[in-house]
Design an enzyme around this catalytic site. Structure first.
Site, PDB file in Angstrom:
ATOM      1  N   GLU A 293       0.847  -1.201   0.000  1.00  0.00           N
ATOM      2  CA  GLU A 293       0.000   0.000   0.000  1.00  0.00           C
ATOM      3  C   GLU A 293       0.873   1.238   0.000  1.00  0.00           C
ATOM      4  O   GLU A 293       2.039   1.180   0.409  1.00  0.00           O
ATOM      5  CB  GLU A 293      -0.878  -0.006   1.258  1.00  0.00           C
ATOM      6  CG  GLU A 293      -0.081   0.251   2.523  1.00  0.00           C
ATOM      7  CD  GLU A 293      -0.752  -0.259   3.799  1.00  0.00           C
ATOM      8  OE1 GLU A 293      -0.911  -1.487   3.938  1.00  0.00           O
ATOM      9  OE2 GLU A 293      -1.080   0.586   4.642  1.00  0.00           O
TER      10      GLU A 293
ATOM     11  N   LYS B 299       2.810   4.547   0.997  1.00  0.00           N
ATOM     12  CA  LYS B 299       3.290   5.113   2.260  1.00  0.00           C
ATOM     13  C   LYS B 299       2.929   6.600   2.219  1.00  0.00           C
ATOM     14  O   LYS B 299       3.479   7.357   1.408  1.00  0.00           O
ATOM     15  CB  LYS B 299       4.801   4.920   2.384  1.00  0.00           C
ATOM     16  CG  LYS B 299       5.357   5.432   3.698  1.00  0.00           C
ATOM     17  CD  LYS B 299       6.806   5.001   3.842  1.00  0.00           C
ATOM     18  CE  LYS B 299       7.374   5.358   5.199  1.00  0.00           C
ATOM     19  NZ  LYS B 299       7.286   6.771   5.552  1.00  0.00           N
TER      20      LYS B 299
ATOM     21  N   ASP C  97       2.715  10.430   3.101  1.00  0.00           N
ATOM     22  CA  ASP C  97       3.684  11.357   3.681  1.00  0.00           C
ATOM     23  C   ASP C  97       2.958  12.377   4.560  1.00  0.00           C
ATOM     24  O   ASP C  97       2.682  13.498   4.135  1.00  0.00           O
ATOM     25  CB  ASP C  97       4.459  12.053   2.552  1.00  0.00           C
ATOM     26  CG  ASP C  97       5.730  12.681   3.071  1.00  0.00           C
ATOM     27  OD1 ASP C  97       6.041  12.508   4.267  1.00  0.00           O
ATOM     28  OD2 ASP C  97       6.412  13.356   2.276  1.00  0.00           O
TER      29      ASP C  97
ATOM     30  N   TYR D 227      -4.424   2.543   8.648  1.00  0.00           N
ATOM     31  CA  TYR D 227      -3.658   1.420   8.095  1.00  0.00           C
ATOM     32  C   TYR D 227      -3.132   0.456   9.161  1.00  0.00           C
ATOM     33  O   TYR D 227      -2.454  -0.503   8.849  1.00  0.00           O
ATOM     34  CB  TYR D 227      -2.496   1.918   7.228  1.00  0.00           C
ATOM     35  CG  TYR D 227      -1.591   2.939   7.893  1.00  0.00           C
ATOM     36  CD1 TYR D 227      -0.823   2.605   9.001  1.00  0.00           C
ATOM     37  CD2 TYR D 227      -1.497   4.236   7.403  1.00  0.00           C
ATOM     38  CE1 TYR D 227      -0.004   3.532   9.615  1.00  0.00           C
ATOM     39  CE2 TYR D 227      -0.677   5.179   8.000  1.00  0.00           C
ATOM     40  CZ  TYR D 227       0.061   4.807   9.114  1.00  0.00           C
ATOM     41  OH  TYR D 227       0.865   5.729   9.719  1.00  0.00           O
TER      42      TYR D 227
ATOM     43  N   LYS E   2      11.047   2.849  -0.415  1.00  0.00           N
ATOM     44  CA  LYS E   2      10.984   4.285  -0.663  1.00  0.00           C
ATOM     45  C   LYS E   2      11.172   4.610  -2.149  1.00  0.00           C
ATOM     46  O   LYS E   2      11.885   3.901  -2.863  1.00  0.00           O
ATOM     47  CB  LYS E   2      12.081   5.010   0.137  1.00  0.00           C
ATOM     48  CG  LYS E   2      12.047   4.755   1.633  1.00  0.00           C
ATOM     49  CD  LYS E   2      10.813   5.300   2.301  1.00  0.00           C
ATOM     50  CE  LYS E   2      10.870   6.770   2.577  1.00  0.00           C
ATOM     51  NZ  LYS E   2      11.719   7.169   3.675  1.00  0.00           N
TER      52      LYS E   2
ATOM     53  N   CYS F 257      41.284  22.376  15.224  1.00  0.00           N
ATOM     54  CA  CYS F 257      39.853  22.557  15.491  1.00  0.00           C
ATOM     55  C   CYS F 257      39.493  24.024  15.250  1.00  0.00           C
ATOM     56  O   CYS F 257      40.122  24.919  15.831  1.00  0.00           O
ATOM     57  CB  CYS F 257      39.543  22.170  16.933  1.00  0.00           C
ATOM     58  SG  CYS F 257      37.859  22.589  17.412  1.00  0.00           S
TER      59      CYS F 257
ATOM     60  N   CYS G 157      38.425  25.586  18.895  1.00  0.00           N
ATOM     61  CA  CYS G 157      39.304  25.787  20.054  1.00  0.00           C
ATOM     62  C   CYS G 157      40.784  25.795  19.670  1.00  0.00           C
ATOM     63  O   CYS G 157      41.636  26.021  20.518  1.00  0.00           O
ATOM     64  CB  CYS G 157      39.042  24.722  21.123  1.00  0.00           C
ATOM     65  SG  CYS G 157      39.648  23.080  20.699  1.00  0.00           S
TER      66      CYS G 157
ATOM     67  N   CYS H 183      38.851  16.746  16.892  1.00  0.00           N
ATOM     68  CA  CYS H 183      39.483  17.741  17.748  1.00  0.00           C
ATOM     69  C   CYS H 183      39.978  17.019  19.002  1.00  0.00           C
ATOM     70  O   CYS H 183      39.255  16.219  19.591  1.00  0.00           O
ATOM     71  CB  CYS H 183      38.442  18.798  18.101  1.00  0.00           C
ATOM     72  SG  CYS H 183      38.853  19.756  19.564  1.00  0.00           S
TER      73      CYS H 183
ATOM     74  N   CYS I 109      37.246  22.082  24.693  1.00  0.00           N
ATOM     75  CA  CYS I 109      36.719  22.617  23.428  1.00  0.00           C
ATOM     76  C   CYS I 109      35.266  23.038  23.640  1.00  0.00           C
ATOM     77  O   CYS I 109      34.410  22.213  23.947  1.00  0.00           O
ATOM     78  CB  CYS I 109      36.802  21.559  22.338  1.00  0.00           C
ATOM     79  SG  CYS I 109      36.025  22.093  20.800  1.00  0.00           S
TER      80      CYS I 109
HETATM   81  S1  IVH Z   1       2.567   0.901   9.060  1.00  0.00           S
HETATM   82  C1  IVH Z   1       4.655  -0.794  12.984  1.00  0.00           C
HETATM   83  N1  IVH Z   1       1.603   1.882   6.857  1.00  0.00           N
HETATM   84  O1  IVH Z   1       5.489   5.758   7.978  1.00  0.00           O
HETATM   85  C2  IVH Z   1       4.631   0.162  11.837  1.00  0.00           C
HETATM   86  N2  IVH Z   1       3.002   3.286   8.158  1.00  0.00           N
HETATM   87  O2  IVH Z   1       8.335   5.424   8.313  1.00  0.00           O
HETATM   88  C3  IVH Z   1       3.271   0.686  11.538  1.00  0.00           C
HETATM   89  N3  IVH Z   1       3.256   5.537   7.247  1.00  0.00           N
HETATM   90  O3  IVH Z   1       5.462   5.901  11.471  1.00  0.00           O
HETATM   91  C4  IVH Z   1       3.286   1.638  10.425  1.00  0.00           C
HETATM   92  N4  IVH Z   1       1.970   5.270   5.488  1.00  0.00           N
HETATM   93  O4  IVH Z   1       3.696   7.283  10.192  1.00  0.00           O
HETATM   94  C5  IVH Z   1       2.377   2.110   7.917  1.00  0.00           C
HETATM   95  N5  IVH Z   1       0.621   2.639   4.900  1.00  0.00           N
HETATM   96  C6  IVH Z   1       1.379   2.856   5.961  1.00  0.00           C
HETATM   97  C7  IVH Z   1       1.995   4.093   6.163  1.00  0.00           C
HETATM   98  C8  IVH Z   1       2.812   4.272   7.282  1.00  0.00           C
HETATM   99  C9  IVH Z   1       2.728   6.118   6.153  1.00  0.00           C
HETATM  100  C10 IVH Z   1       4.173   6.209   8.173  1.00  0.00           C
HETATM  101  C11 IVH Z   1       3.887   6.011   9.642  1.00  0.00           C
HETATM  102  C12 IVH Z   1       5.157   5.418  10.195  1.00  0.00           C
HETATM  103  C13 IVH Z   1       6.164   5.851   9.187  1.00  0.00           C
HETATM  104  C14 IVH Z   1       7.389   4.969   9.199  1.00  0.00           C
END
Ligand code: IVH
Length: 706
Positions: A125, A127, A129, A235, A323, A428, A431, A446, A452
């Site tokens: 799914e 991620k 932002d 999620y 990512k 440094c 210092c 340093c 320092c």
């Molecule tokens: S699962 C145990 N699913 O990404 C982990 N996280 O980089 C549960 N995030 O802290 C997270 N979309 O804020 C999950 N589809 C998704 C997500 C997601 C965004 C964020 C979330 C997490 C961060 C980690």
């Protein structure tokens, strides 16, 4: 009234409005500075806001607010939010960048579970932002909403969450307790419209939708949140009295039925090839989705397998974030500054002509070390085809996730005439002490140690940082001011704890300082005294010993349990020899380099004296076993023979997550031996020592449901 109308020209009404506006601005700047470590305005602009606020209060003293910033010494605004301990920690995700990383992820899951050939499903799914939010429902009613905070304790933003349309206020037919977790975000359209409004009202526009969402959710005044168009995708979940389903996809489907928005691009994938195909599919839609995403998250679909896989210290073994590649942009390198860190490392920083990368304005980038600038990698190999980096160069910048921007390349065809290779300092810059590179180290350091000022300030900043002492009202900025405040100076951590008593006039001195007042000083004393009792892991971390991060501090604390045991072991230990040293490097996760660094620190007389001066001021709390209600918590267990229902890695991880210590050999300290088929010598030794022995099934029964 214009945002810059002179204080003298303000009517009383306008002044009240202006105080409210300034409070919002100052509070936001505090969040950015203290909590996000990402100031969005300059120190001078911040001071100007505070001065304007003070001038208005001086003119209209009856308008001074109870929450006035003058009474609040740059304290983190999170003070305004209640703290919420998360019943189930809110963790982050491990990152993957290449297709191969995904194959490795699949492999590591299989290996851990011993599922080399079995079918394994993953959900994939987007991620999102934004920022994560945990929504707690009791008997179907939303009772609490909390941000992630440090994962263990978040901020109470219940009133704000009530204003978000995507967040149901009631749930029908669900268990007593359910914590629904997901991401708060802002769509591109709403973000653009909000920024138009911000500019019109004389406020600074937000840099990107993520910042806008964060700034909007973390408002002390919920009516501001209400006016911001926030959205929410569910999620995940935290505490839950009855499971939602047997699978991740089933649980998400139920959340949808309950009224949550779930991401329509979620799909089940049955192989890494299919996961990567879905990743490409989502990537191709990225520009037209209407909201920011920064990758794809894969999760093991079967929830019983998720449970077995469990967690590393901060990330689940059952999920990973794939990512998207970072955006690349070109700009000019204007200067190279050298910063000195708390361990004396000289870190070169690139000062750039400002440029927007991935929606964020970037004007600094890390240059790592002198070899990196010269075009050499850590092993002496060429990087960037051996091209060095010079002041004036046209350089390519990238920024992956929240990490500090980096330089990817240099365009030699655009190099100005008469440039020379960068001359890395051998003294440094702060210092003047020699800065030396030890054999095999890429970093120049340093040698000034505690003399320092840069090292001392960085050590202090680290000491008061969030994961260390986290003293309310004493952030990075304030501690630096104290370092330079000759009348009541803080030169080392111990000095923080003697501030109140070491000078009879300390109260008056501070209360009369600009920007302070009696109330602020009292608050500070209180905040400092509150932290005298400190968890052992935080204390170890706060010492700022090279290589000792949060995780290792935790491991050391759990192993030694008390400060006195830790301190006496480090005093007795000799690098590379003896039982105390062996015990130290026997801690899972503690390597030789780290162990040597800790022992060296405790044997350096100046450092040691500074630690001793600190510790007499404190009452370190003994480390708690991670799970105290488990029958194996605090026990030392040994696995031997073949395990048939789980791999060794799983057995070890599960035992440790329940607070047991896993050892490789049987000794009088062993409490329990788990013996599978083929066990031999260890079983005999355990019998001789009268140690309890159980088989794998016995272990599963013992550790079930805990
Ligand atoms: S699962 C145990 N699913 O990404 C982990 N996280 O980089 C549960 N995030 O802290 C997270 N979309 O804020 C999950 N589809 C998704 C997500 C997601 C965004 C964020 C979330 C997490 C961060 C980690």
């Amino acid at each position: 009234m214009s945002a810059t109308a002179s204080v003298e020209s303000l009517t009383k009404n306008e002044a009240a409005q202006e105080l409210a506006r300034l409070l919002a601005l100052i509070s936001r700047a505090n969040v950015e500075y203290h909590q996000n470590d990402e100031p969005q305005i300059s120190d001078a602009d911040y001071d100007a806001l505070k001065q304007r606020n003070a001038a208005i209060e001086a003119r209209f003293s009856d308008l001074k607010r109870h929450d006035s910033p003058t009474e609040n010494v740059g304290a983190a605004p999170s003070d305004g939010f209640g703290k919420v301990p998360h019943a189930v920690r809110m963790l982050s995700l491990g990152n993957a960048f290449t297709d191969n990383d995904i194959n490795e992820f699949d492999n590591s899951v299989r290996k851990f579970l011993g599922h080399q050939t079995k079918k394994l499903e993953f959900t994939a799914e987007p991620k999102i932002d934004g920022l994560s939010l945990s929504l707690r429902y009791e008997n179907g009613t939303l009772v609490q909403a909390a941000t992630r905070g440090d994962g263990a304790v978040g901020e109470n933003v219940t009133a704000n969450a009530h204003t978000i349309q995507d967040v149901p206020q009631f749930l029908k037919g669900i268990p007593n307790v359910i914590e629904v977790r997901g991401e708060v975000y802002m769509s591109h359209m709403d973000f653009e419209a909000l920024n138009v409004r911000q500019k019109k009202d004389g406020f600074k526009p937000f840099a990107n939708p993520r910042n806008a969402a964060a700034g909007s959710l973390r408002q002390l005044d919920a009516s501001i949140t209400k006016s911001r168009p926030l959205k929410f995708f569910a999620y995940a979940w935290g505490e839950i009295s009855t499971p939602l389903a047997d699978t991740q996809s089933g649980a998400i489907a139920r959340l949808k039925i309950l009224g949550f928005q779930t991401n329509p691009l979620t799909q089940i994938c049955t192989s890494p090839t299919k996961m990567i195909a879905h990743y490409r599919n989502i990537e191709s839609q990225r520009a037209t989705l209407g909201y920011d995403i920064d990758g794809v998250v894969y999760k093991v679909n079967d929830l019983s397998l998720q449970r077995r896989l469990g967690f590393r210290s901060t990330t689940p073994r059952w999920a990973i974030a794939h990512k998207f590649p970072a955006e690349l942009v070109w700009t000019t390198l204007e200067a190279i500054d050298i910063q000195v860190g708390r361990t004396g490392a000289l870190s070169p920083v690139a000062r750039l002509s400002s440029v927007t990368v991935g929606g964020v304005v970037v004007s600094n980038a890390t240059l790592h070390n002198e070899d990196y600038i010269a075009g050499r990698g850590n092993k002496g190999d060429d990087i960037r085809g051996g091209k060095d980096i010079r002041i004036g160069d046209w350089v390519q910048i990238y920024r992956a996730g929240d990490v500090i921007p980096k330089i990817a390349d240099v365009d030699l065809s655009k190099r100005p005439n008469e440039t020379t290779p960068f001359d890395f300092p051998t003294n440094c810059p702060k210092c003047g002490s020699d800065a030396v590179r030890e054999e095999g180290d890429v970093v120049r350091r340093c040698t000034g140690g505690l003399i320092c000022p840069a090292q001392a300030i960085e050590k202090l900043r680290h000491f008061v940082s969030r994961a260390a002492f986290n003293i309310d009202g004493l952030g990075a900025k304030q501690i630096e001011a104290f370092y330079n405040y000759d009348q009541l100076a803080v030169k080392e951590p111990a000095d923080i704890f003697t501030l109140q008593t070491r000078d009879l006039n300390s109260f008056t001195k501070l209360a009369n300082r600009d920007g302070w007042g009696g109330a602020s000083v009292k608050n500070l004393w209180q905040a400092i005294n509150k932290k005298r009792e400190i968890p052992l892991s935080r204390l170890i971390f706060a010492l700022g010993i090279r290589h000792v991060g949060e995780n290792t501090s935790n491991l050391l604390a759990i192993h030694y349990v008390t400060w006195s045991a830790f301190e006496s072991a480090m005093t007795q230990a000799r690098i590379g020899e003896g039982a105390v040293w062996d015990d130290l490097i026997g801690v899972d996760g503690v390597g030789v380099v780290l162990a040597a660094s800790v022992v060296t620190t405790f044997h350096q007389s100046a450092e040691r004296a500074s630690i001793d001066r600190l510790v007499v001021q404190l009452r370190p709390k003994d480390a708690a076993k991670p799970t105290s209600n488990s029958p194996v918590a605090g026990k030392t267990v040994v696995f031997t023979g073949t395990l048939e229902k789980m791999t060794r890695a799983e057995a070890k991880a599960r035992a440790e997550s329940l607070g047991a210590k896993v050892s490789g050999s049987v000794s009088p300290k062993t409490n329990l031996l788990i013996a599978g088929p083929g066990a031999g010598l260890k079983t005999q030794k355990a019998i001789d020592l009268g140690i309890e022995i159980i088989d794998e099934d016995g272990w599963l029964v013992l550790t079930k449901d805990t």
